[in-house]
Design an enzyme around this catalytic site. Structure first.
Site, PDB file in Angstrom:
ATOM      1  N   ASP A  90     -31.158  28.288 -38.257  1.00 37.04           N
ATOM      2  CA  ASP A  90     -29.897  28.913 -39.318  1.00 37.04           C
ATOM      3  C   ASP A  90     -30.227  28.080 -40.538  1.00 37.04           C
ATOM      4  O   ASP A  90     -30.735  26.723 -40.621  1.00 37.04           O
ATOM      5  CB  ASP A  90     -28.886  28.651 -38.448  1.00 37.04           C
ATOM      6  N   ARG A 149     -28.718  32.741 -24.876  1.00 41.33           N
ATOM      7  CA  ARG A 149     -28.003  31.913 -25.472  1.00 41.33           C
ATOM      8  C   ARG A 149     -27.024  31.155 -24.374  1.00 41.33           C
ATOM      9  O   ARG A 149     -26.662  29.934 -24.883  1.00 41.33           O
ATOM     10  CB  ARG A 149     -27.178  32.834 -26.135  1.00 41.33           C
ATOM     11  N   TYR A 185     -21.132  26.277 -48.125  1.00 41.91           N
ATOM     12  CA  TYR A 185     -20.731  25.876 -46.543  1.00 41.91           C
ATOM     13  C   TYR A 185     -20.442  24.383 -46.775  1.00 41.91           C
ATOM     14  O   TYR A 185     -19.613  23.977 -45.925  1.00 41.91           O
ATOM     15  CB  TYR A 185     -21.720  26.338 -45.531  1.00 41.91           C
ATOM     16  N   ARG A 220     -31.503  39.064 -39.216  1.00 44.00           N
ATOM     17  CA  ARG A 220     -31.026  38.725 -38.072  1.00 44.00           C
ATOM     18  C   ARG A 220     -31.464  39.761 -37.010  1.00 44.00           C
ATOM     19  O   ARG A 220     -30.671  40.148 -36.119  1.00 44.00           O
ATOM     20  CB  ARG A 220     -29.262  39.014 -38.424  1.00 44.00           C
ATOM     21  N   ARG A 277     -26.823  38.605 -31.032  1.00 48.12           N
ATOM     22  CA  ARG A 277     -25.934  38.790 -30.353  1.00 48.12           C
ATOM     23  C   ARG A 277     -26.014  40.306 -29.874  1.00 48.12           C
ATOM     24  O   ARG A 277     -25.431  40.753 -28.864  1.00 48.12           O
ATOM     25  CB  ARG A 277     -24.576  38.408 -30.603  1.00 48.12           C
TER      26      ARG A 277
HETATM   27  O1  CP3 Z   1     -33.291  36.963 -36.544  1.00 49.23           O
HETATM   28  C1  CP3 Z   1     -32.976  36.135 -37.665  1.00 49.23           C
HETATM   29  O2  CP3 Z   1     -32.781  36.659 -38.812  1.00 49.23           O
HETATM   30  C2  CP3 Z   1     -33.197  34.720 -37.649  1.00 49.23           C
HETATM   31  C3  CP3 Z   1     -31.917  33.853 -37.370  1.00 49.23           C
HETATM   32  C4  CP3 Z   1     -31.043  33.627 -38.414  1.00 49.23           C
HETATM   33  C5  CP3 Z   1     -29.806  33.210 -38.059  1.00 49.23           C
HETATM   34  N1  CP3 Z   1     -29.061  32.760 -39.057  1.00 49.23           N
HETATM   35  C6  CP3 Z   1     -29.177  33.233 -36.687  1.00 49.23           C
HETATM   36  C7  CP3 Z   1     -27.818  32.834 -36.249  1.00 49.23           C
HETATM   37  C8  CP3 Z   1     -31.052  33.669 -39.761  1.00 49.23           C
HETATM   38  C9  CP3 Z   1     -31.980  33.902 -40.716  1.00 49.23           C
HETATM   39  C10 CP3 Z   1     -29.608  33.091 -40.254  1.00 49.23           C
HETATM   40  C11 CP3 Z   1     -29.404  32.912 -41.553  1.00 49.23           C
HETATM   41  C12 CP3 Z   1     -28.038  32.369 -42.243  1.00 49.23           C
HETATM   42  N2  CP3 Z   1     -27.080  31.961 -41.521  1.00 49.23           N
HETATM   43  C13 CP3 Z   1     -27.273  32.926 -43.254  1.00 49.23           C
HETATM   44  C14 CP3 Z   1     -28.100  33.720 -44.464  1.00 49.23           C
HETATM   45  C15 CP3 Z   1     -28.094  35.143 -43.979  1.00 49.23           C
HETATM   46  C16 CP3 Z   1     -26.633  35.747 -44.169  1.00 49.23           C
HETATM   47  O3  CP3 Z   1     -26.403  36.433 -42.848  1.00 49.23           O
HETATM   48  O4  CP3 Z   1     -26.008  35.768 -45.277  1.00 49.23           O
HETATM   49  C17 CP3 Z   1     -26.142  32.514 -43.272  1.00 49.23           C
HETATM   50  C18 CP3 Z   1     -25.189  32.696 -44.173  1.00 49.23           C
HETATM   51  C19 CP3 Z   1     -25.848  31.579 -42.082  1.00 49.23           C
HETATM   52  C20 CP3 Z   1     -24.854  30.714 -41.670  1.00 49.23           C
HETATM   53  C21 CP3 Z   1     -24.347  31.361 -40.361  1.00 49.23           C
HETATM   54  N3  CP3 Z   1     -24.821  31.280 -39.237  1.00 49.23           N
HETATM   55  C22 CP3 Z   1     -22.958  31.880 -40.134  1.00 49.23           C
HETATM   56  C23 CP3 Z   1     -21.898  32.286 -41.303  1.00 49.23           C
HETATM   57  C24 CP3 Z   1     -22.903  32.225 -38.745  1.00 49.23           C
HETATM   58  C25 CP3 Z   1     -21.628  32.703 -38.118  1.00 49.23           C
HETATM   59  C26 CP3 Z   1     -21.476  34.289 -38.216  1.00 49.23           C
HETATM   60  C27 CP3 Z   1     -22.293  34.803 -36.930  1.00 49.23           C
HETATM   61  O5  CP3 Z   1     -22.838  35.773 -37.134  1.00 49.23           O
HETATM   62  O6  CP3 Z   1     -21.554  34.302 -35.791  1.00 49.23           O
HETATM   63  C28 CP3 Z   1     -24.091  31.725 -38.194  1.00 49.23           C
HETATM   64  C29 CP3 Z   1     -24.412  31.742 -36.823  1.00 49.23           C
HETATM   65  C30 CP3 Z   1     -25.673  32.461 -36.248  1.00 49.23           C
HETATM   66  N4  CP3 Z   1     -26.880  32.351 -37.029  1.00 49.23           N
HETATM   67  C31 CP3 Z   1     -25.761  33.292 -35.176  1.00 49.23           C
HETATM   68  C32 CP3 Z   1     -27.321  33.784 -35.180  1.00 49.23           C
HETATM   69  C33 CP3 Z   1     -27.942  34.689 -34.196  1.00 49.23           C
HETATM   70  C34 CP3 Z   1     -24.819  33.812 -34.222  1.00 49.23           C
HETATM   71  C35 CP3 Z   1     -24.439  32.602 -33.416  1.00 49.23           C
HETATM   72  C36 CP3 Z   1     -24.472  32.768 -31.825  1.00 49.23           C
HETATM   73  O7  CP3 Z   1     -25.203  33.278 -31.071  1.00 49.23           O
HETATM   74  O8  CP3 Z   1     -23.257  32.194 -31.241  1.00 49.23           O
END
Ligand code: CP3
Length: 345
Positions: free
Chosen positions: A76, A39, A152, A26, A30
């Site tokens: 994602d 964003r 999910y 990640r 944000r």
């Molecule tokens: O920089 C990176 O690592 C690449 C991007 C990336 C995202 N999600 C962007 C994201 C990667 C590799 C993921 C993987 C992901 N997504 C996982 C596995 C890794 C982990 O954290 O366990 C999982 C379980 C998800 C599912 C997911 N996506 C959730 C539960 C959420 C909400 C929680 C949150 O942090 O908001 C997301 C949203 C998400 N994915 C965001 C980002 C940058 C935030 C959303 C936003 O900007 O509004």
């Protein structure tokens, strides 16, 4: 520079490097003001993932700021259920929301036929990243592991203990297997296509493997991962795959041996000396700084970074976190990690 000179790839091929490669899960997100700006240009989060201009920009932001060794394409894990036809949305402050699939009948909405078409913007993002990334950076592609994506899909949201999915898997393993099979197939095709378009390393996120009991871990984490790794390696034998069985604990050694992964990402609970003595002889280890320590900063952050580097850099090792960067992380703490890892000798 030739691909085989890139530090992340060298480490994943088993080389011990004097300065370990570093990237952070990640790393785009944000916590960065420039991410929050970009964003705003997208209608919603999935739009950001599916708009190559914006996805390329947010992928490159942490590379410009911190000069990480590798770049993980911005997307994602939930684009797979979206591409299969399940209703997926991301609500502000709430995370992902999906129309839950809790029976074999409800699986009827899933259609594998259009997955690659639907995900074509992701492949365009990858192609553009390959031409825009500095030559010495490795481009990482990724997907969620079937078990984690299934959680999910079944629960319909995050923040659960996966109870509904675990219950289904115990009660009706045959129908649950059908769901996992759909995910294994779609994920394998998706990852092969990522590589075809320029991804050089793959990471498989099994973020919720830690809720599985021993035998269920074999069945729903190890076995689907093995099938995906085999599927990728049948076409691209030289592309390293990193597994991330978060919370897998003592099952990590069996996970490595049985899946054929080329590296294992460790969560922050994994004891370092055990990882060095038990896991590192089997494969490259990646990890495992606590993401909350990255928020807290200070002396304890410095001490932990040194301890991780000192314990693991005698073998093949990639510096990373134990789980993704959280939004509250001060950007200067990330700079501190990169500085300490690079200047530690
Ligand atoms: O920089 C990176 O690592 C690449 C991007 C990336 C995202 N999600 C962007 C994201 C990667 C590799 C993921 C993987 C992901 N997504 C996982 C596995 C890794 C982990 O954290 O366990 C999982 C379980 C998800 C599912 C997911 N996506 C959730 C539960 C959420 C909400 C929680 C949150 O942090 O908001 C997301 C949203 C998400 N994915 C965001 C980002 C940058 C935030 C959303 C936003 O900007 O509004």
């Amino acid at each position: 520079m030739e691909t085989n000179q890139k530090t992340l790839i060298r480490a994943l091929k088993g080389e011990t490097l004097s300065v370990p490669p570093i990237w952070l899960m990640r790393q785009a997100g944000r916590y960065l003001p420039e991410y929050r700006e970009t964003r705003k240009k997208a209608e919603n989060f999935l739009d950001l993932c599916y708009t190559p201009d914006l996805a390329v920009e947010v992928t490159l932001q942490p590379i410009r700021r911190y000069d990480f060794d590798a770049s993980i394409m911005f997307s994602d894990i939930l684009v797979i259920p979206d591409a299969l036809g399940q209703n997926v949305s991301f609500r502000e402050g709430e995370g992902p929301v999906l129309d839950p699939i809790q029976s074999v009948e409800a699986m009827g909405v899933l259609d594998s036929a259009k997955v690659l078409d639907h995900l074509s913007p992701v492949f365009e993002t990858i192609r553009r990243l390959r031409s825009e990334l500095p030559q010495d950076k490795t481009l990482i592609g990724f997907a969620g592991s079937p078990w984690t994506v299934a959680i999910y899909m079944v629960e319909g949201r995050g923040g659960t203990d996966g109870g509904t999915a675990r219950g289904w898997a115990y009660r009706e393993p045959e129908t649950f297997t059908r769901l996992i099979n759909i995910l294994v197939e779609a994920t394998t095709l998706y990852l092969i296509e990522q590589i075809k378009n320029g991804a050089e390393v793959i990471q498989l996120f099994d973020s919720w493997s830690g809720v599985l009991s021993e035998n269920q871990f074999r069945k729903w984490s190890i076995e689907p991962t093995r099938r995906i790794v085999d599927g990728i390696h049948a076409v691209y034998p030289d592309v390293p795959v990193i597994g991330f069985p978060r919370g897998g604990g003592l099952m990590a050694a069996e996970f490595i041996r049985s899946t054929g992964v080329n590296g294992i990402s460790l969560d922050a609970n994994v004891p370092l000396e055990w990882a060095r003595d038990t896991l590192q002889p089997l494969t490259t280890v990646q990890g495992n700084l606590d993401n909350q320590l990255l928020v807290a900063g200070g002396d304890e952050l410095d001490r932990s970074i040194r301890q991780i580097v000192e314990t693991l850099s005698g073998g093949p090792f990639v510096f990373n976190l134990g789980h993704g960067i959280v939004p509250a992380t001060p950007p200067e703490n990330v700079a501190r990690v990169v500085e300490l890892v690079r200047n530690h000798s």
